[in-house]
Design a protein around this motif. Structure first.
Motif, PDB file in Angstrom:
ATOM      1  N   CYS A 137       3.709   2.070  -6.071  1.00 56.00           N
ATOM      2  CA  CYS A 137       3.527   3.487  -5.720  1.00 56.00           C
ATOM      3  C   CYS A 137       3.128   4.310  -6.936  1.00 56.00           C
ATOM      4  O   CYS A 137       2.241   5.165  -6.854  1.00 56.00           O
ATOM      5  N   LEU A 138       3.776   4.072  -8.062  1.00 57.43           N
ATOM      6  CA  LEU A 138       3.420   4.793  -9.282  1.00 57.43           C
ATOM      7  C   LEU A 138       2.005   4.457  -9.743  1.00 57.43           C
ATOM      8  O   LEU A 138       1.267   5.323 -10.195  1.00 57.43           O
ATOM      9  N   ALA A 139       1.629   3.200  -9.645  1.00 53.97           N
ATOM     10  CA  ALA A 139       0.283   2.798 -10.050  1.00 53.97           C
ATOM     11  C   ALA A 139      -0.769   3.456  -9.168  1.00 53.97           C
ATOM     12  O   ALA A 139      -1.802   3.924  -9.650  1.00 53.97           O
ATOM     13  N   LEU A 140      -0.518   3.513  -7.876  1.00 53.67           N
ATOM     14  CA  LEU A 140      -1.481   4.149  -6.977  1.00 53.67           C
ATOM     15  C   LEU A 140      -1.525   5.664  -7.178  1.00 53.67           C
ATOM     16  O   LEU A 140      -2.586   6.277  -7.073  1.00 53.67           O
ATOM     17  N   ALA A 141      -0.390   6.261  -7.466  1.00 49.46           N
ATOM     18  CA  ALA A 141      -0.364   7.700  -7.701  1.00 49.46           C
ATOM     19  C   ALA A 141      -1.101   8.053  -8.986  1.00 49.46           C
ATOM     20  O   ALA A 141      -1.734   9.107  -9.075  1.00 49.46           O
ATOM     21  N   ALA A 142      -1.053   7.198  -9.974  1.00 48.82           N
ATOM     22  CA  ALA A 142      -1.727   7.455 -11.243  1.00 48.82           C
ATOM     23  C   ALA A 142      -3.241   7.352 -11.105  1.00 48.82           C
ATOM     24  O   ALA A 142      -3.988   7.932 -11.892  1.00 48.82           O
ATOM     25  N   CYS A 143      -3.709   6.636 -10.107  1.00 52.15           N
ATOM     26  CA  CYS A 143      -5.150   6.457  -9.915  1.00 52.15           C
ATOM     27  C   CYS A 143      -5.762   7.543  -9.044  1.00 52.15           C
ATOM     28  O   CYS A 143      -6.961   7.527  -8.787  1.00 52.15           O
ATOM     29  N   GLY A 144      -4.973   8.465  -8.572  1.00 50.17           N
ATOM     30  CA  GLY A 144      -5.493   9.502  -7.688  1.00 50.17           C
ATOM     31  C   GLY A 144      -6.441  10.440  -8.410  1.00 50.17           C
ATOM     32  O   GLY A 144      -6.278  10.748  -9.586  1.00 50.17           O
ATOM     33  N   GLU A 145      -7.460  10.899  -7.724  1.00 47.92           N
ATOM     34  CA  GLU A 145      -8.434  11.804  -8.305  1.00 47.92           C
ATOM     35  C   GLU A 145      -7.995  13.241  -8.073  1.00 47.92           C
ATOM     36  O   GLU A 145      -7.662  13.643  -6.967  1.00 47.92           O
TER      37      GLU A 145
END
Length: 80
Positions: free
Chosen positions: A15-23
């Motif tokens: 979840c943290l990894a996906l949140a960090a990739c958000g534009e």
């Protein structure tokens, strides 16, 4: 076998990894609630002389003349 604790850590990490990739948005976008040729509500230092707010043809003519002033072919042809 994975324990529940390990699965929880993996889920949180994903979840943290996906949140960090958000534009994210690049900045505040100006809302076009009125057309550009309508002008601002107050007196502005950015208004060209002789232009009246609401005069769309004068606005378009001003844009054309500005663009022509930046045209390198037109500027170099004027000089011998």
């Amino acid at each position: 076998m994975m324990t529940i604790r390990t699965a929880g850590w993996l889920l949180c990490s994903a979840c943290l990894a996906l949140a960090a990739c958000g534009e994210k948005a690049a900045g505040a976008a100006k809302k076009a609630d009125v057309p550009a040729f309508q002008g601002s509500t107050g007196a502005s230092a950015y208004v060209a002389n002789g232009w009246k707010a609401g005069d769309q043809t004068a606005w378009e003519q001003q844009l054309r003349s500005r663009a022509q002033g930046q045209n390198e072919y037109a500027r170099s042809a004027a000089k011998p």
